[in-house]
Write a protein that holds these residues in place. Structure first.
Motif, PDB file in Angstrom:
ATOM      1  N   GLY A  86     -36.807  41.638 -13.812  1.00 35.48           N
ATOM      2  CA  GLY A  86     -37.571  42.178 -14.942  1.00 35.48           C
ATOM      3  C   GLY A  86     -38.310  43.459 -14.552  1.00 35.48           C
ATOM      4  O   GLY A  86     -38.628  43.665 -13.383  1.00 35.48           O
ATOM      5  N   GLU A  87     -38.545  44.265 -15.560  1.00 32.34           N
ATOM      6  CA  GLU A  87     -39.239  45.555 -15.355  1.00 32.34           C
ATOM      7  C   GLU A  87     -40.639  45.384 -14.767  1.00 32.34           C
ATOM      8  O   GLU A  87     -41.179  46.276 -14.132  1.00 32.34           O
ATOM      9  CB  GLU A  87     -39.414  46.272 -16.709  1.00 32.34           C
ATOM     10  N   HIS A  88     -41.247  44.250 -15.072  1.00 30.73           N
ATOM     11  CA  HIS A  88     -42.657  44.062 -14.727  1.00 30.73           C
ATOM     12  C   HIS A  88     -42.847  43.026 -13.631  1.00 30.73           C
ATOM     13  O   HIS A  88     -43.927  42.444 -13.494  1.00 30.73           O
ATOM     14  CB  HIS A  88     -43.437  43.631 -15.980  1.00 30.73           C
ATOM     15  N   ALA A  89     -41.778  42.793 -12.847  1.00 27.49           N
ATOM     16  CA  ALA A  89     -41.799  41.702 -11.861  1.00 27.49           C
ATOM     17  C   ALA A  89     -42.996  41.813 -10.912  1.00 27.49           C
ATOM     18  O   ALA A  89     -43.630  40.803 -10.574  1.00 27.49           O
ATOM     19  CB  ALA A  89     -40.498  41.688 -11.070  1.00 27.49           C
ATOM     20  N   GLU A  90     -43.325  43.026 -10.534  1.00 34.55           N
ATOM     21  CA  GLU A  90     -44.413  43.199  -9.571  1.00 34.55           C
ATOM     22  C   GLU A  90     -45.752  42.731 -10.146  1.00 34.55           C
ATOM     23  O   GLU A  90     -46.532  42.063  -9.456  1.00 34.55           O
ATOM     24  CB  GLU A  90     -44.495  44.681  -9.177  1.00 34.55           C
ATOM     25  N   ASP A  91     -45.986  43.078 -11.397  1.00 41.88           N
ATOM     26  CA  ASP A  91     -47.258  42.673 -12.011  1.00 41.88           C
ATOM     27  C   ASP A  91     -47.305  41.172 -12.298  1.00 41.88           C
ATOM     28  O   ASP A  91     -48.359  40.548 -12.181  1.00 41.88           O
ATOM     29  CB  ASP A  91     -47.475  43.450 -13.317  1.00 41.88           C
ATOM     30  N   VAL A  92     -46.160  40.624 -12.670  1.00 43.65           N
ATOM     31  CA  VAL A  92     -46.119  39.172 -12.878  1.00 43.65           C
ATOM     32  C   VAL A  92     -46.399  38.478 -11.548  1.00 43.65           C
ATOM     33  O   VAL A  92     -47.212  37.543 -11.472  1.00 43.65           O
ATOM     34  CB  VAL A  92     -44.737  38.732 -13.432  1.00 43.65           C
ATOM     35  N   GLN A  93     -45.763  38.962 -10.486  1.00 45.36           N
ATOM     36  CA  GLN A  93     -45.969  38.360  -9.170  1.00 45.36           C
ATOM     37  C   GLN A  93     -47.439  38.424  -8.768  1.00 45.36           C
ATOM     38  O   GLN A  93     -48.004  37.459  -8.245  1.00 45.36           O
ATOM     39  CB  GLN A  93     -45.095  39.074  -8.128  1.00 45.36           C
ATOM     40  N   SER A  94     -48.049  39.559  -9.041  1.00 48.77           N
ATOM     41  CA  SER A  94     -49.457  39.741  -8.679  1.00 48.77           C
ATOM     42  C   SER A  94     -50.357  38.757  -9.443  1.00 48.77           C
ATOM     43  O   SER A  94     -51.294  38.181  -8.880  1.00 48.77           O
ATOM     44  CB  SER A  94     -49.845  41.192  -8.954  1.00 48.77           C
ATOM     45  N   LEU A  95     -50.047  38.530 -10.719  1.00 47.84           N
ATOM     46  CA  LEU A  95     -50.826  37.556 -11.504  1.00 47.84           C
ATOM     47  C   LEU A  95     -50.572  36.135 -11.003  1.00 47.84           C
ATOM     48  O   LEU A  95     -51.501  35.326 -10.906  1.00 47.84           O
ATOM     49  CB  LEU A  95     -50.478  37.676 -12.997  1.00 47.84           C
ATOM     50  N   LEU A  96     -49.314  35.837 -10.673  1.00 51.22           N
ATOM     51  CA  LEU A  96     -48.986  34.527 -10.098  1.00 51.22           C
ATOM     52  C   LEU A  96     -49.776  34.322  -8.805  1.00 51.22           C
ATOM     53  O   LEU A  96     -50.363  33.248  -8.577  1.00 51.22           O
ATOM     54  CB  LEU A  96     -47.490  34.435  -9.794  1.00 51.22           C
ATOM     55  N   ASP A  97     -49.794  35.344  -7.967  1.00 49.49           N
ATOM     56  CA  ASP A  97     -50.516  35.249  -6.684  1.00 49.49           C
ATOM     57  C   ASP A  97     -52.002  34.992  -6.916  1.00 49.49           C
ATOM     58  O   ASP A  97     -52.668  34.373  -6.079  1.00 49.49           O
ATOM     59  CB  ASP A  97     -50.351  36.552  -5.883  1.00 49.49           C
ATOM     60  N   ASP A  98     -52.505  35.484  -8.044  1.00 44.85           N
ATOM     61  CA  ASP A  98     -53.918  35.293  -8.359  1.00 44.85           C
ATOM     62  C   ASP A  98     -54.171  33.999  -9.144  1.00 44.85           C
ATOM     63  O   ASP A  98     -55.259  33.799  -9.682  1.00 44.85           O
ATOM     64  CB  ASP A  98     -54.454  36.501  -9.137  1.00 44.85           C
TER      65      ASP A  98
END
Lengths: 112, 112, 112
Positions: free
Chosen positions: B52-64
């Motif tokens: 997905g285009e936003h994978a990095e931001d999703v990952q960052s929210l998951l990490d948080d």
């Protein structure tokens, strides 16, 4: 009853619908809607700026006592100033927190 | 207070707004938001896939610690596998049932 | 639990998602959804007209007992008649008032 309209889209048709719905809630003859609030954030913020496409309708709703709340996080992200907002538009630190707070108070949510 | 974000659109601007709002709720200094959940379904499922285009931001929210829930009905309809989802994204049988359940528990609804 | 779907967009993908979600709520095996209602207004009204793109799916949901409520303010604004609506679609004076009323009664809100 109370309704909060989330003006969150940059799409002008959706913004137009949001403002039409606000007007219809205000004019509702059943008298069942006691309060309306409109929270503008993300692309929806443009609708409440002085050079927005719908400035006249926003102004008319403001004049009729409908509170508009613009998201300060959005202003910062879009490099806008409070002075870019129509007179009478308030600001809140984060639009989504305000929408959450209003629902928590019993407002119904509308996202045209 | 608690907020559920319905990530239901395939529009990338709307997905971007949804993730920005999640981040802002998480960072909210008023401390009034206790829990956030994100439910991805229909076109919104793409935002939580590995490509997905936003994978990095999703990952960052998951990490948080923000829970993401992907709709299994959508996976089946789009011929996707659970393995196509980013690590940490849970699945629920039907996204709209989960969103209903969360509102029933007191979550406010946000549909950016 | 109860869910109201706001069919408010003229976008056909969003309308398709709304109807898919209604079907999935109806078929939900957890049995946790007791009632569904669909309120059509603004661009969403087209989905419940006789010549709408999704007439067959709307009819199938109507046949399965899902109530559809079309907004009379929208009909007037779009120069449509009640006879343009699919058989079985009811009307309400203002869609957003109906959506507010349903949330006030405890329905969760879904805006696909």
């Amino acid at each position: 009853m109370q309704s909060v309209i989330h003006l969150v889209s940059g799409d002008e048709t959706e913004q137009r619908t949001a403002l039409n719905i606000a007007r219809n809630l205000l004019d509702d003859e059943s008298g069942s809607i006691d309060d309306i609030a409109i929270v503008a954030q993300a692309g929806g913020i443009h609708a409440v700026t002085t050079d927005g496409e719908h400035a006249e309708d926003v102004q008319s709703l403001l004049d009729d006592g409908v509170p508009f709340k613009g998201c300060s996080n959005t202003l910062a992200a879009f490099d806008l100033e409070e002075s870019d907002l129509l007179d009478g538009v308030e600001t809140v630190p984060e639009g989504a927190v305000e929408v959450t707070r209003l629902q928590d108070e019993g407002y119904a949510y509308l996202r045209p």
